[in-house]
Design a protein around this motif. Structure first.
Motif, PDB file in Angstrom:
ATOM      1  N   GLY A 137       0.809  -1.226   0.000  1.00  0.00           N
ATOM      2  CA  GLY A 137       0.000   0.000   0.000  1.00  0.00           C
ATOM      3  C   GLY A 137       0.828   1.254   0.000  1.00  0.00           C
ATOM      4  O   GLY A 137       0.327   2.332  -0.321  1.00  0.00           O
ATOM      5  N   LYS A 158       2.600   2.744  -5.198  1.00  0.00           N
ATOM      6  CA  LYS A 158       1.601   2.656  -6.258  1.00  0.00           C
ATOM      7  C   LYS A 158       2.014   1.658  -7.334  1.00  0.00           C
ATOM      8  O   LYS A 158       1.164   0.972  -7.914  1.00  0.00           O
ATOM      9  CB  LYS A 158       1.387   4.036  -6.878  1.00  0.00           C
ATOM     10  N   GLN A 185       1.092  -1.697  -6.171  1.00  0.00           N
ATOM     11  CA  GLN A 185      -0.360  -1.875  -6.220  1.00  0.00           C
ATOM     12  C   GLN A 185      -0.845  -2.119  -7.646  1.00  0.00           C
ATOM     13  O   GLN A 185      -1.685  -2.989  -7.893  1.00  0.00           O
ATOM     14  CB  GLN A 185      -1.043  -0.623  -5.656  1.00  0.00           C
TER      15      GLN A 185
END
Length: 294
Positions: free
Chosen positions: A10, A13, A16
Motif C-alpha cells: 500500500g 503505487k 499496487q
C-alpha cells in the motif's frame, strides 16, 4: 534511515498496479478458458476453427523454437562427434604404428630365417666343411680389408682355408688363434682370386679394390667380352678355392676388363662356413716354389 525490508504494497503505487494487473490477467485468463470450454461444448465445429487459427498463429514461433533447439542439438552433437573422432583418430594412429612395427619385425624375422635356411642348405651341400661360425667384425675404412671369425685353431681352422657365405665367397683365412681367425676378404687389394664367367667359363682374375668391388682382368688381354650382369664364379685354378663358388657380378665394363660388385658383403653377412683347401698339395707346392724362388 534505511527503509524497512518488508514494506506493505500500500505504500507503493507501482506495487499496487502490479498486483491489480496480475489479478486482472488471472481473471481474464479464467474467463477466456471458461468461454473456450463453453464453445467446445456448445459448438465443437467452431471450436475446431478457433483451434486451427491458434495453431496457424503460433506456428512460426513454434517452428523457430524447434529450429533453434535442433540447431543447438546439432551443434552439441557435432562438438561431441569432433572430440570422439579425435580420440578415435589417436587410437587408430597408435594401432597403426603398432602394426607397422610388428610388420617390420615380421619382415626382419622372415629375412633372417631365409638367410639361416640358405646357410643350413649350404652346410648340407658342402659335407666337407670344417666349421660354421659368426663374423665378429670386419674393416670398413681401413686400407686393408680384413674380418674376424669366431672360431680358430681349436676348431681345426687353418691358414689358407676358404671362407664362404650363402651369397658367395667371403675370403680366405690369413691367421689363426685358438678361438678366432683373421680373414683376408675378397675385396682386399692384395687378394687375387682366379674366376671364370659362369655362362661360358671365360677365365679371368679378380683383384680387390677395397670398396666392395673387384677389378676383373681376362687372362687373354687382347679381348674384353665382359658386360653388365655377368656372373663370376671361382674357377678352381691354383687349388685354393673349389670351382663354382659365386664371387661377383659385373656392374660396368672398363677398357681392360670390368668392375664387379662382390656378392658376399661382409657387412651384411653374419654366419659363414670354413672349407678345406680345394687342392692342398697343389697350394703347398706353389707356396714352396715361391719360397725357393731367388
Amino acid at each position: 534511515m534505511a527503509p524497512p525490508k518488508h514494506r506493505r504494497p500500500g505504500f507503493s503505487k507501482r506495487a499496487q498496479y502490479s498486483i491489480f494487473a496480475s489479478y486482472l490477467l488471472g481473471i481474464l485468463g479464467a474467463v477466456i478458458g471458461l468461454l473456450l470450454l463453453a464453445i467446445s461444448i456448445i459448438d465443437p465445429r467452431g471450436f475446431s476453427i478457433l483451434r486451427t487459427i491458434g495453431a496457424e498463429a503460433t506456428a512460426p514461433v513454434s517452428k523457430s523454437l524447434t529450429e533453434v533447439g535442433g540447431a543447438t542439438g546439432s551443434i552439441g552433437e557435432e562438438i561431441a562427434a569432433y572430440f570422439a573422432a579425435a580420440s578415435k583418430n589417436a587410437d587408430m594412429k597408435r594401432e597403426l604404428e603398432k602394426n607397422r612395427i610388428e610388420i617390420l619385425e615380421a619382415r626382419a624375422l622372415k629375412q633372417e630365417n631365409e638367410r639361416l635356411k640358405r646357410l643350413l642348405e649350404l652346410n648340407e651341400d658342402v659335407p666337407d666343411s670344417i666349421a660354421m661360425a659368426r663374423l665378429i667384425s670386419s674393416t670398413a675404412a681401413s686400407s686393408r680389408r680384413m674380418a674376424t671369425l669366431g672360431v680358430g685353431s681349436t676348431s681345426e681352422v687353418q691358414s689358407g682355408q676358404p671362407v664362404r657365405a650363402p651369397e658367395g665367397l667371403v675370403g680366405r683365412v690369413l691367421e689363426t688363434g685358438p678361438t678366432t681367425a683373421r680373414i683376408l676378404l675378397v675385396s682386399d687389394g692384395q687378394n687375387v682370386t682366379p674366376v671364370k664367367r659362369a655362362s661360358d667359363e671365360l677365365p679371368a682374375f679378380a683383384t680387390g679394390l677395397g670398396d666392395g668391388t673387384v677389378d676383373i682382368r681376362p687372362i687373354n688381354l687382347g679381348t674384353n667380352p665382359f658386360k653388365g650382369g655377368d656372373l663370376l664364379i671361382t674357377s678352381g685354378s691354383g687349388g685354393l678355392y673349389s670351382p663354382g663358388i659365386p664371387v661377383a657380378v659385373v656392374i660396368r665394363k672398363t677398357e681392360t676388363g670390368a668392375i664387379a660388385r662382390i656378392l658376399a658383403n661382409p657387412a651384411k653377412v653374419s654366419h659363414v662356413i670354413v672349407q678345406p683347401i680345394f687342392q692342398a698339395e697343389t697350394v703347398r707346392q706353389i707356396e714352396q716354389d715361391e719360397i725357393n724362388r731367388p
